[in-house]
Design a protein around this motif. Structure first.
Motif, PDB file in Angstrom:
ATOM      1  N   ARG A  29       0.858  -1.197   0.000  1.00  0.00           N
ATOM      2  CA  ARG A  29       0.000   0.000   0.000  1.00  0.00           C
ATOM      3  C   ARG A  29       0.887   1.237   0.000  1.00  0.00           C
ATOM      4  NH1 ARG A  29      -0.486   3.853   2.728  1.00  0.00           N
ATOM      5  NH2 ARG A  29       0.945   2.877   4.201  1.00  0.00           N
ATOM      6  N   ARG A  30       0.513   2.210  -0.767  1.00  0.00           N
ATOM      7  CA  ARG A  30       1.286   3.453  -0.815  1.00  0.00           C
ATOM      8  C   ARG A  30       0.351   4.629  -0.768  1.00  0.00           C
ATOM      9  NH1 ARG A  30       5.400   1.132  -0.123  1.00  0.00           N
ATOM     10  NH2 ARG A  30       4.982   2.234   1.782  1.00  0.00           N
ATOM     11  N   ASP A  31       0.848   5.744  -0.265  1.00  0.00           N
ATOM     12  CA  ASP A  31       0.132   6.996  -0.444  1.00  0.00           C
ATOM     13  C   ASP A  31       0.509   7.511  -1.828  1.00  0.00           C
ATOM     14  OD1 ASP A  31      -1.357   9.316   1.143  1.00  0.00           O
ATOM     15  OD2 ASP A  31       0.125  10.189  -0.214  1.00  0.00           O
ATOM     16  N   ARG A  33       0.171  10.217  -4.957  1.00  0.00           N
ATOM     17  CA  ARG A  33      -0.241  11.578  -5.378  1.00  0.00           C
ATOM     18  C   ARG A  33       0.025  11.789  -6.856  1.00  0.00           C
ATOM     19  NH1 ARG A  33       3.958  12.388  -0.809  1.00  0.00           N
ATOM     20  NH2 ARG A  33       2.887  10.999   0.595  1.00  0.00           N
ATOM     21  N   LYS A 106       5.222  16.474  -4.069  1.00  0.00           N
ATOM     22  CA  LYS A 106       3.864  16.500  -4.638  1.00  0.00           C
ATOM     23  C   LYS A 106       2.968  16.018  -3.518  1.00  0.00           C
ATOM     24  CE  LYS A 106       0.985  15.611  -8.453  1.00  0.00           C
ATOM     25  NZ  LYS A 106      -0.151  16.330  -7.898  1.00  0.00           N
ATOM     26  N   LEU A 107       2.096  16.883  -3.041  1.00  0.00           N
ATOM     27  CA  LEU A 107       1.379  16.594  -1.796  1.00  0.00           C
ATOM     28  C   LEU A 107      -0.092  16.245  -1.994  1.00  0.00           C
ATOM     29  CD1 LEU A 107       3.111  19.327   0.376  1.00  0.00           C
ATOM     30  CD2 LEU A 107       3.428  16.858   0.569  1.00  0.00           C
ATOM     31  N   TRP A 152      -8.180   1.754   2.157  1.00  0.00           N
ATOM     32  CA  TRP A 152      -6.857   1.961   1.551  1.00  0.00           C
ATOM     33  C   TRP A 152      -6.246   0.610   1.149  1.00  0.00           C
ATOM     34  CZ3 TRP A 152      -3.592   6.245   4.393  1.00  0.00           C
ATOM     35  CH2 TRP A 152      -2.690   6.826   3.510  1.00  0.00           C
ATOM     36  N   TRP A 164      -3.974  10.527   0.709  1.00  0.00           N
ATOM     37  CA  TRP A 164      -4.694  11.214   1.797  1.00  0.00           C
ATOM     38  C   TRP A 164      -4.207  12.649   1.839  1.00  0.00           C
ATOM     39  CZ3 TRP A 164      -6.111   8.402   6.941  1.00  0.00           C
ATOM     40  CH2 TRP A 164      -6.758   9.286   7.813  1.00  0.00           C
ATOM     41  N   VAL A 165      -5.134  13.599   1.717  1.00  0.00           N
ATOM     42  CA  VAL A 165      -4.767  15.016   1.726  1.00  0.00           C
ATOM     43  C   VAL A 165      -5.255  15.659   3.021  1.00  0.00           C
ATOM     44  CG1 VAL A 165      -4.839  17.190   0.454  1.00  0.00           C
ATOM     45  CG2 VAL A 165      -5.216  15.034  -0.762  1.00  0.00           C
ATOM     46  N   SER A 166      -4.299  16.105   3.837  1.00  0.00           N
ATOM     47  CA  SER A 166      -4.698  16.770   5.085  1.00  0.00           C
ATOM     48  C   SER A 166      -4.310  18.248   5.082  1.00  0.00           C
ATOM     49  CB  SER A 166      -4.073  16.060   6.285  1.00  0.00           C
ATOM     50  OG  SER A 166      -2.685  15.935   6.106  1.00  0.00           O
ATOM     51  N   ILE A 167      -3.705  18.691   3.974  1.00  0.00           N
ATOM     52  CA  ILE A 167      -3.290  20.091   3.892  1.00  0.00           C
ATOM     53  C   ILE A 167      -4.478  20.875   3.333  1.00  0.00           C
ATOM     54  CG2 ILE A 167      -1.502  21.653   2.985  1.00  0.00           C
ATOM     55  CD1 ILE A 167       0.278  19.096   2.700  1.00  0.00           C
ATOM     56  N   PRO A 201       7.765   4.695   0.478  1.00  0.00           N
ATOM     57  CA  PRO A 201       7.030   5.966   0.593  1.00  0.00           C
ATOM     58  C   PRO A 201       7.738   7.082  -0.179  1.00  0.00           C
ATOM     59  CG  PRO A 201       7.189   4.916   2.743  1.00  0.00           C
ATOM     60  CD  PRO A 201       8.053   4.106   1.803  1.00  0.00           C
ATOM     61  N   LEU A 203       7.915  10.080   0.501  1.00  0.00           N
ATOM     62  CA  LEU A 203       8.653  10.992   1.395  1.00  0.00           C
ATOM     63  C   LEU A 203      10.050  10.453   1.717  1.00  0.00           C
ATOM     64  CD1 LEU A 203       5.987  12.394   3.899  1.00  0.00           C
ATOM     65  CD2 LEU A 203       6.751  13.306   1.696  1.00  0.00           C
ATOM     66  N   ARG A 211      11.665   5.709   7.402  1.00  0.00           N
ATOM     67  CA  ARG A 211      10.908   4.833   8.292  1.00  0.00           C
ATOM     68  C   ARG A 211      11.736   4.556   9.552  1.00  0.00           C
ATOM     69  NH1 ARG A 211       6.681   2.044   7.175  1.00  0.00           N
ATOM     70  NH2 ARG A 211       6.991   1.989   4.921  1.00  0.00           N
TER      71      ARG A 211
HETATM   72  C1  LIG Z   1      -3.625  11.138   8.526  1.00  0.00           C
HETATM   73  C2  LIG Z   1      -2.757  11.230   7.312  1.00  0.00           C
HETATM   74  C3  LIG Z   1      -2.672  12.420   6.604  1.00  0.00           C
HETATM   75  C4  LIG Z   1      -1.855  12.530   5.478  1.00  0.00           C
HETATM   76  N1  LIG Z   1      -1.807  13.718   4.771  1.00  0.00           N
HETATM   77  C5  LIG Z   1      -1.028  13.813   3.666  1.00  0.00           C
HETATM   78  C6  LIG Z   1      -0.985  15.003   2.885  1.00  0.00           C
HETATM   79  O1  LIG Z   1      -1.663  15.994   3.159  1.00  0.00           O
HETATM   80  N2  LIG Z   1      -0.202  15.038   1.798  1.00  0.00           N
HETATM   81  C7  LIG Z   1       0.570  13.971   1.448  1.00  0.00           C
HETATM   82  O2  LIG Z   1       1.278  14.061   0.442  1.00  0.00           O
HETATM   83  N3  LIG Z   1       0.538  12.809   2.148  1.00  0.00           N
HETATM   84  C8  LIG Z   1      -0.248  12.718   3.239  1.00  0.00           C
HETATM   85  N4  LIG Z   1      -0.295  11.539   3.943  1.00  0.00           N
HETATM   86  C9  LIG Z   1       0.475  10.372   3.472  1.00  0.00           C
HETATM   87  C10 LIG Z   1       1.767  10.159   4.244  1.00  0.00           C
HETATM   88  O3  LIG Z   1       2.725  11.114   3.873  1.00  0.00           O
HETATM   89  C11 LIG Z   1       2.261   8.744   3.924  1.00  0.00           C
HETATM   90  O4  LIG Z   1       1.324   7.816   4.437  1.00  0.00           O
HETATM   91  C12 LIG Z   1       3.636   8.445   4.539  1.00  0.00           C
HETATM   92  O5  LIG Z   1       4.599   9.243   3.957  1.00  0.00           O
HETATM   93  C13 LIG Z   1       4.029   6.974   4.348  1.00  0.00           C
HETATM   94  O6  LIG Z   1       3.958   6.627   2.982  1.00  0.00           O
HETATM   95  P1  LIG Z   1       3.068   5.410   2.483  1.00  0.00           P
HETATM   96  O7  LIG Z   1       1.643   5.707   2.883  1.00  0.00           O
HETATM   97  O8  LIG Z   1       3.248   5.361   0.994  1.00  0.00           O
HETATM   98  O9  LIG Z   1       3.558   4.176   3.174  1.00  0.00           O
HETATM   99  C14 LIG Z   1      -1.105  11.418   5.060  1.00  0.00           C
HETATM  100  C15 LIG Z   1      -1.213  10.195   5.761  1.00  0.00           C
HETATM  101  C16 LIG Z   1      -2.022  10.112   6.867  1.00  0.00           C
HETATM  102  C17 LIG Z   1      -2.118   8.782   7.607  1.00  0.00           C
END
Ligand SMILES: Cc1cc2nc3c(=O)[nH]c(=O)nc-3n(C[C@H](O)[C@H](O)[C@H](O)COP(=O)(O)O)c2cc1C
Length: 248
Positions: A29-31, A33, A106-107, A152, A164-167, A201, A203, A211
């Motif tokens: 699983r990856r975040d 964008r 890239k967020l 997810w 996931w966008v929290s910004i 990830p 990041l 990590r």
């Molecule tokens: C509650 C929460 C909020 C997050 N908000 C953002 C965000 O606004 N922008 C972003 O690029 N990633 C966001 N992320 C993703 C994290 O950056 C990401 O889960 C983390 O770097 C680990 O990467 P992975 O999910 O690919 O394992 C968020 C993740 C979580 C759990």
């Protein structure tokens, strides 16, 4: 007969293939964008994702969640503008090198992803009759986050990327999506099929954060009692691949 069966620790274990599938979803699983394809997420796939979320644990079985399905380009554009203002404002807290990395990140993929989902939490719902919530008020929010994680992981199994966008300014998001004051927008998610899932990830790849080693996060009996050697001993059999190896 019963006693013998209860001694069998693998009695309820999934088959090796099923366990591998579950751990694969967890590790891969990856975040996401970037890398979104424009193809729509079909309704049958979306239904499975929402139903996976809906089977998450929740305190008192209150199921406080709601899912706003957003495909409209104009709404996504408005949310993108909310995001971009918040992204620029957040940059101000970083200086020099850190800000340079931040600006390269890239967020969000709000406009690129064909489907956005806002997962909400109705903390005031009478469902669940308050069970567990008198002592830990935040558990409605925790339950909603469990639903997000289910979705997810299911999305990863379906080949769908989720970011996931929290910004985001919460008041502006509420106004745009018509979310009442009593309901909390917990997660704003961007979804779509992708051309690739990163191995790590984003990041980490971009030098923002690494990590943390798991051994340093394990406490023995009391918070603060860490012992890396002991923790490493505990974890000695572990590697992502070996973790699901059938030892029976
Ligand atoms: C509650 C929460 C909020 C997050 N908000 C953002 C965000 O606004 N922008 C972003 O690029 N990633 C966001 N992320 C993703 C994290 O950056 C990401 O889960 C983390 O770097 C680990 O990467 P992975 O999910 O690919 O394992 C968020 C993740 C979580 C759990």
């Amino acid at each position: 007969m019963r006693a013998k069966a209860s001694m069998d620790e693998s009695e309820h274990r999934f088959s090796e293939a099923d366990r591998r599938g579950l751990y694969r979803a967890i590790y891969e699983r990856r975040d996401v964008r970037s890398f979104f394809k424009p193809n729509d997420v079909p309704d049958d796939v979306l239904a499975r994702l929402l139903d996976a979320a809906h089977h998450a644990p929740s305190v008192g079985l209150m199921q406080p969640w709601g899912f706003i399905v957003i495909r409209d380009g104009q709404v996504r554009q408005t949310v993108y503008e909310i995001f971009d203002r918040a992204r620029l404002a957040a940059a101000q807290v970083y200086n020099d090198d850190r800000r340079a990395i931040y600006e390269r990140l890239k967020l969000a993929g709000i406009r690129e992803a064909p489907l956005n989902l806002c997962v909400t939490c109705d903390e005031k719902t009478a469902r669940g009759h308050g069970l567990g919530r008198q002592t830990m008020r935040e558990t409605a929010l925790y339950s909603t986050v469990c639903a997000v994680q289910n979705l997810w992981l299911a999305a990863r199994a379906e080949g769908i990327g989720v970011g996931w966008v929290s910004i985001l300014d919460v008041d502006e998001l509420r106004a745009t999506l018509g979310i009442p004051e009593a309901v909390v927008p917990v997660a704003y998610l961007c979804l779509g099929f992708v051309t690739e899932f990163g191995a790590e990830p984003e990041l980490e790849i971009k030098g923002w954060e690494q990590r943390a080693p798991l051994a340093g996060l394990i406490h023995f009996e009391r918070y603060g009692v860490t012992d890396e050697a002991r923790a490493e001993q505990l974890l000695r059999s572990l590697s992502p691949k070996e973790a699901v190896e059938d030892k029976s």
